[in-house]
Motif scaffolding. Structure first.
Motif, mmCIF file in Angstrom:
data_model
loop_
_atom_site.group_PDB
_atom_site.id
_atom_site.type_symbol
_atom_site.label_atom_id
_atom_site.label_comp_id
_atom_site.label_asym_id
_atom_site.label_seq_id
_atom_site.Cartn_x
_atom_site.Cartn_y
_atom_site.Cartn_z
ATOM 1 N N GLY A 82 4.696 -58.931 57.059
ATOM 2 C CA GLY A 82 4.916 -57.324 57.327
ATOM 3 C C GLY A 82 6.204 -56.996 56.408
ATOM 4 N N PHE A 83 6.333 -55.669 56.491
ATOM 5 C CA PHE A 83 7.140 -55.102 55.691
ATOM 6 C C PHE A 83 7.627 -53.500 56.260
ATOM 7 N N GLY A 84 8.736 -52.985 55.639
ATOM 8 C CA GLY A 84 9.174 -51.799 56.119
ATOM 9 C C GLY A 84 9.143 -50.833 55.086
ATOM 10 N N PHE A 85 8.263 -49.783 55.312
ATOM 11 C CA PHE A 85 8.346 -48.792 54.547
ATOM 12 C C PHE A 85 8.993 -47.490 54.990
ATOM 13 N N TYR A 86 10.225 -47.222 54.604
ATOM 14 C CA TYR A 86 10.865 -46.186 55.083
ATOM 15 C C TYR A 86 10.846 -45.027 54.264
ATOM 16 N N GLY A 87 11.272 -43.914 55.003
ATOM 17 C CA GLY A 87 11.383 -42.548 54.396
ATOM 18 C C GLY A 87 11.180 -41.575 55.314
ATOM 19 N N ALA A 88 11.440 -40.503 55.188
ATOM 20 C CA ALA A 88 11.089 -39.357 56.259
ATOM 21 C C ALA A 88 9.784 -39.102 56.584
ATOM 22 N N VAL A 89 9.356 -39.137 57.686
ATOM 23 C CA VAL A 89 7.836 -38.590 58.149
ATOM 24 C C VAL A 89 7.366 -37.740 57.305
ATOM 25 N N GLU A 90 7.912 -36.640 57.063
ATOM 26 C CA GLU A 90 7.471 -35.529 56.186
ATOM 27 C C GLU A 90 7.181 -36.244 54.870
ATOM 28 N N ASP A 91 7.970 -36.752 54.214
ATOM 29 C CA ASP A 91 7.838 -37.320 52.695
ATOM 30 C C ASP A 91 6.879 -38.482 52.523
ATOM 31 N N VAL A 92 6.806 -39.293 53.494
ATOM 32 C CA VAL A 92 6.127 -40.331 53.258
ATOM 33 C C VAL A 92 4.564 -39.899 53.011
ATOM 34 N N GLU A 188 15.285 -49.330 49.766
ATOM 35 C CA GLU A 188 14.943 -48.845 48.646
ATOM 36 C C GLU A 188 13.772 -47.916 48.637
ATOM 37 N N ASN A 189 12.988 -48.098 49.377
ATOM 38 C CA ASN A 189 11.644 -47.375 49.568
ATOM 39 C C ASN A 189 12.201 -45.695 50.284
ATOM 40 N N ALA A 190 12.919 -45.920 51.196
ATOM 41 C CA ALA A 190 13.680 -44.635 51.727
ATOM 42 C C ALA A 190 14.291 -44.047 50.640
ATOM 43 N N ARG A 191 15.286 -44.432 49.658
ATOM 44 C CA ARG A 191 15.861 -43.818 48.539
ATOM 45 C C ARG A 191 14.754 -42.819 47.754
ATOM 46 N N LYS A 192 13.840 -43.816 47.310
ATOM 47 C CA LYS A 192 12.858 -43.406 46.433
ATOM 48 C C LYS A 192 11.959 -42.276 46.930
ATOM 49 N N VAL A 193 11.611 -42.407 48.346
ATOM 50 C CA VAL A 193 10.743 -41.313 48.815
ATOM 51 C C VAL A 193 11.318 -39.985 49.112
ATOM 52 N N SER A 194 12.782 -40.133 49.635
ATOM 53 C CA SER A 194 13.475 -38.884 50.129
ATOM 54 C C SER A 194 14.714 -38.518 49.298
ATOM 55 N N GLU A 195 15.073 -39.190 48.272
ATOM 56 C CA GLU A 195 16.130 -39.083 47.502
ATOM 57 C C GLU A 195 16.384 -37.382 47.067
ATOM 58 N N LYS A 196 15.411 -36.929 46.940
ATOM 59 C CA LYS A 196 15.448 -35.390 46.137
ATOM 60 C C LYS A 196 15.083 -34.500 47.286
ATOM 61 N N GLY A 197 15.026 -34.750 48.543
ATOM 62 C CA GLY A 197 14.401 -33.767 49.415
ATOM 63 C C GLY A 197 15.672 -33.284 50.432
ATOM 64 N N VAL A 198 15.245 -32.764 51.495
ATOM 65 C CA VAL A 198 16.217 -32.232 52.454
ATOM 66 C C VAL A 198 16.809 -33.217 53.422
ATOM 67 N N TYR A 199 16.235 -34.429 53.279
ATOM 68 C CA TYR A 199 16.831 -35.559 54.326
ATOM 69 C C TYR A 199 17.859 -36.417 53.292
ATOM 70 N N VAL A 200 18.258 -36.099 52.136
ATOM 71 C CA VAL A 200 18.946 -36.945 50.986
ATOM 72 C C VAL A 200 20.117 -37.557 51.630
ATOM 73 N N THR A 201 20.920 -36.419 52.429
ATOM 74 C CA THR A 201 22.158 -36.953 52.993
ATOM 75 C C THR A 201 22.310 -38.018 53.877
ATOM 76 N N MET A 202 21.114 -37.604 55.002
ATOM 77 C CA MET A 202 21.037 -38.587 55.984
ATOM 78 C C MET A 202 20.525 -39.866 55.436
ATOM 79 N N VAL A 203 19.785 -39.949 54.521
ATOM 80 C CA VAL A 203 19.234 -41.030 53.963
ATOM 81 C C VAL A 203 20.277 -41.939 53.344
#
Length: 273
Positions: A82-92, A188-203
């Protein structure tokens, strides 16, 4: 007679540590993973190595067939891959979300389908599904990972009742924080997925908080010992938990309202939109 164990995700972390422990305890261990080059040490300890991708049905079928050909049965299945693919639901992307579920849910269930006929025939079996405390409570940016673990918990509950009269136990393991490469990959997945969007600060705040807690994570031996206990006692519990913050967080989830739980979790994500 030694019990035959198939454990997926045996190339690292909890999977490898569990395989090592079971070998020491006299089990016949088949370690399965995509990265077979990372299991040379297990092979030297006596493990039998299988190249298996839990998103590739052919490799799962051939792996189970090989074990049956060699041993005649499979006594214990440990669904650890198993693994964890993180990122905002809107962005993944839905493609990535599907892959998350393919690995963490459908791969585990497909292996269960493949081993059950042999366990039913022997009127014995232990199916151990590695979930997470994230199968009971959810954090921001882990939506698809949590969805996979919530699903695995529910499937385990249904399956447990379906196969009980065949002498088969279904056991869920719920790790908290455990030292592994899992969290680094998820962050790292979360950073890549959401680093340029509206959730970047929370990520970014999540990643920062995760680094602070990382050193407090438990050694994987804690989970390996839980698994060993679960598959060797006569009447295993339906669930075992262990690792950093596992028990207090699971208790908190039981007694605290959803809104209060949200407030507690969000206090660790003090970013603005």
């Amino acid at each position: 007679m030694s019990k035959i164990v198939l454990i997926t995700g045996a190339s690292s972390g909890m999977g490898k540590t569990t395989a090592e422990l079971l070998l020491k305890k006299g089990f016949v261990v088949y370690g399965a993973a995509r990265r077979i080059d990372k299991m040379n040490d297990l092979q030297q300890l006596g493990a039998k190595i299988l190249c298996m991708d839990v998103t590739d049905d052919a490799t799962m079928v051939s792996g189970v067939e090989e074990i049956i050909k060699n041993e005649g049965c499979i006594d214990v299945l440990i669904n650890n891959a198993g693994f964890g693919f993180y990122g905002a639901v809107e962005d993944v992307s839905i493609k990535d979300a599907r892959y998350q579920l393919d690995v963490n849910v459908f791969g585990a269930v497909r292996l269960i389908q493949l081993v059950l006929p042999y366990m039913r025939k022997n009127q014995f079996g232990k199916i151990v599904n590695i979930s997470s405390i994230g199968g009971k409570l959810a954090n921001p940016f882990g939506g698809w990972y949590h969805a996979s673990k919530f699903a695995l918990e529910a499937l385990s509950d249904s399956l447990r009742m379906e196969v009980k009269h065949f002498g088969i136990d279904v056991i869920v393991i719920e790790p908290g924080g455990v030292k592994s490469e899992w969290s680094d990959i998820a962050m790292e997945n979360a950073r890549k997925v959401s680093e340029k969007g509206v959730y970047v600060t929370m990520v970014n705040k999540m990643i920062e908080t995760g680094k602070k807690f990382k050193e407090k994570n438990a050694e994987p031996e804690i989970i390996a010992n839980l698994i060993l206990k679960a598959i060797t006692v006569n009447k295993p519990k339906t669930r075992y938990s262990g690792g950093f913050m596992a028990k207090p967080l699971l208790l908190m989830k039981k007694i605290v309202s959803d809104k209060m739980m949200d407030k507690i979790i969000l206090s660790q994500f003090k970013g603005k939109k």
